[in-house]
Design an enzyme around this catalytic site. Structure first.
Site, mmCIF file in Angstrom:
data_model
loop_
_atom_site.group_PDB
_atom_site.id
_atom_site.type_symbol
_atom_site.label_atom_id
_atom_site.label_comp_id
_atom_site.label_asym_id
_atom_site.label_seq_id
_atom_site.Cartn_x
_atom_site.Cartn_y
_atom_site.Cartn_z
ATOM 1 N N GLY A 20 0.801 -1.233 0.000
ATOM 2 C CA GLY A 20 0.000 0.000 0.000
ATOM 3 C C GLY A 20 0.822 1.266 0.000
ATOM 4 O O GLY A 20 0.290 2.353 0.200
ATOM 5 N N GLY A 42 2.644 2.324 -2.606
ATOM 6 C CA GLY A 42 2.805 2.890 -3.953
ATOM 7 C C GLY A 42 4.004 2.374 -4.727
ATOM 8 O O GLY A 42 4.568 3.100 -5.551
ATOM 9 N N SER A 45 4.248 0.279 -7.231
ATOM 10 C CA SER A 45 4.109 0.232 -8.691
ATOM 11 C C SER A 45 4.076 1.647 -9.270
ATOM 12 O O SER A 45 4.658 1.903 -10.335
ATOM 13 C CB SER A 45 2.857 -0.556 -9.109
ATOM 14 O OG SER A 45 1.700 0.080 -8.657
ATOM 15 N N ASP A 52 -2.611 7.148 -7.030
ATOM 16 C CA ASP A 52 -1.226 6.807 -6.672
ATOM 17 C C ASP A 52 -0.231 7.490 -7.607
ATOM 18 O O ASP A 52 0.739 8.104 -7.156
ATOM 19 C CB ASP A 52 -1.005 5.286 -6.749
ATOM 20 C CG ASP A 52 -1.803 4.523 -5.704
ATOM 21 O OD1 ASP A 52 -2.669 5.134 -5.056
ATOM 22 O OD2 ASP A 52 -1.558 3.321 -5.547
HETATM 23 C C1 MEV Z 1 -4.558 2.101 -3.999
HETATM 24 O O1 MEV Z 1 -3.370 2.684 -3.498
HETATM 25 C C2 MEV Z 1 -5.673 3.096 -3.981
HETATM 26 C C3 MEV Z 1 -7.023 2.553 -4.389
HETATM 27 O O2 MEV Z 1 -7.967 3.603 -4.118
HETATM 28 C C4 MEV Z 1 -7.057 2.197 -5.851
HETATM 29 C C5 MEV Z 1 -7.090 3.403 -6.789
HETATM 30 O O3 MEV Z 1 -7.380 4.526 -6.372
HETATM 31 O O4 MEV Z 1 -6.837 3.158 -7.992
HETATM 32 C C6 MEV Z 1 -7.426 1.351 -3.565
#
Ligand code: MEV
Length: 315
Positions: free
Chosen positions: A94, A96, A98, A141
């Protein structure tokens, strides 16, 4: 490595409020996470040779190579590069990873090709690449990673840079497993489609939490920001992306005096974040470790000078 002709870095990110709901058009807030970053180096290679060196699993490596090929096509560059990736951002947690890879890759290739780009150009390229990783990401992201400032985001619109009204400190705690953004997003979509009135109400609540968080961030009101983080976590629980381990870390942080806490990112693993005051900071770190956090990190955000420049040299 010799003959490096392009080298660039990009930070990670944390989402302060609005993740998942951002995919469905609700605004969201995100912060760059400068405590970890990805650096991509590119060098010329013989024609029709594209190699990628990165500490990734076989699957992730194959996907990353697809992204490199797509970047070359987008930027109209020949298929003749050696690409090396060095990253301190854990994959699938979570933070970021990628988006940071996509942004650093685009910057490095542009540098090698002698091309300049604004953060908005970089974001657009990186967003197209992020689609290969995550299907239909909102763009949250790649926006925060390309802009490298706190942002307010709404799908389909250019991000808005935010200036925090005070310094805020966050402590982040990881559970010992990663989560798949693509699968978590698909699961929320299925739930939303199964019960549109339920999801519509949650979207309204998410919009309010984001708006409260934004006002609190910009006015420097830590207590109000903490409450907005708590509200956000409740909504993420309702859509089914938290886990018992993430919930335990959130509760441990609150019990240790954090002003608010929530999971951050797509969920189903990865990190939670807690807003702390200076006198509760050590206690919250300690409580997270005791509650089983496998990694504890920190993030400070505050007002940034007007003339801050991005790492690609543009404003
Ligand atoms: C992922 O970091 C964030 C989400 O909201 C997906 C997105 O916004 O594309 C879960």
């Amino acid at each position: 490595m010799t003959n490096v002709t392009g080298r660039a870095s990009a930070p990670g990110k944390v989402i302060l409020a609005g993740e998942h709901f951002a995919v469905h058009g609700v605004p969201a807030l995100a912060l760059p996470f400068t405590g970890a970053c990805t650096t991509v180096s590119v060098a010329p290679a013989p024609p029709e040779t594209v190699t990628l060196t990165a500490a990734l699993s076989e699957n992730d490596h194959a996907r990353a190579l697809t992204v490199v090929e797509a970047a070359l096509t987008r930027l109209a560059l020949p298929r003749a590069w050696t690409v090396s990736v060095d990253s301190t951002i854990p994959v699938g947690f979570g933070l970021g990873s990628s988006a940071a890879f996509a942004v650093a890759l685009v910057r490095a290739l542009l540098m090698a090709a002698g091309l300049s780009a604004t953060p908005e150009d970089v974001r657009e390229h990186a967003h197209a690449l992020e689609r290969l990783f995550h299907g239909s990401p909102s763009g949250l992201d790649d926006s925060v990673v390309a802009y490298e400032t706190p942002i307010a985001f709404r799908r389909g619109e250019a991000p808005e840079r935010l200036v925090p009204g005070a310094h805020f400190r966050f402590v982040l705690g990881a559970v010992g497993y990663a989560g798949s953004t693509m699968e978590a997003v698909a699961s929320v979509r299925r739930r939303a489609e199964a019960d549109p009135p339920w999801f519509s109400k949650l979207k309204d609540s998410a919009g309010s939490a984001v708006s409260q968080a934004r006002t609190a961030l910009e006015s420097g009101d830590a207590h109000a920001l903490g409450r907005a983080l708590d509200d956000s976590h409740g909504l993420l629980q309702e859509i089914g992306v938290s886990t018992p381990e993430l919930d335990s870390l959130v509760v441990a942080a609150r019990d240790a005096g954090a002003l608010g806490a929530k999971l951050t990112g797509a969920g189903w693993g990865g990190f939670m974040m807690a807003l702390v005051t200076p006198n509760r900071h050590a206690g919250v770190r300690d409580a997270l470790s005791k509650a089983g956090a496998t990694l504890v990190l920190e993030l400070d955000v505050g007002p940034v000078p007007e003339n801050r420049r991005g790492s690609d040299g543009s404003k």
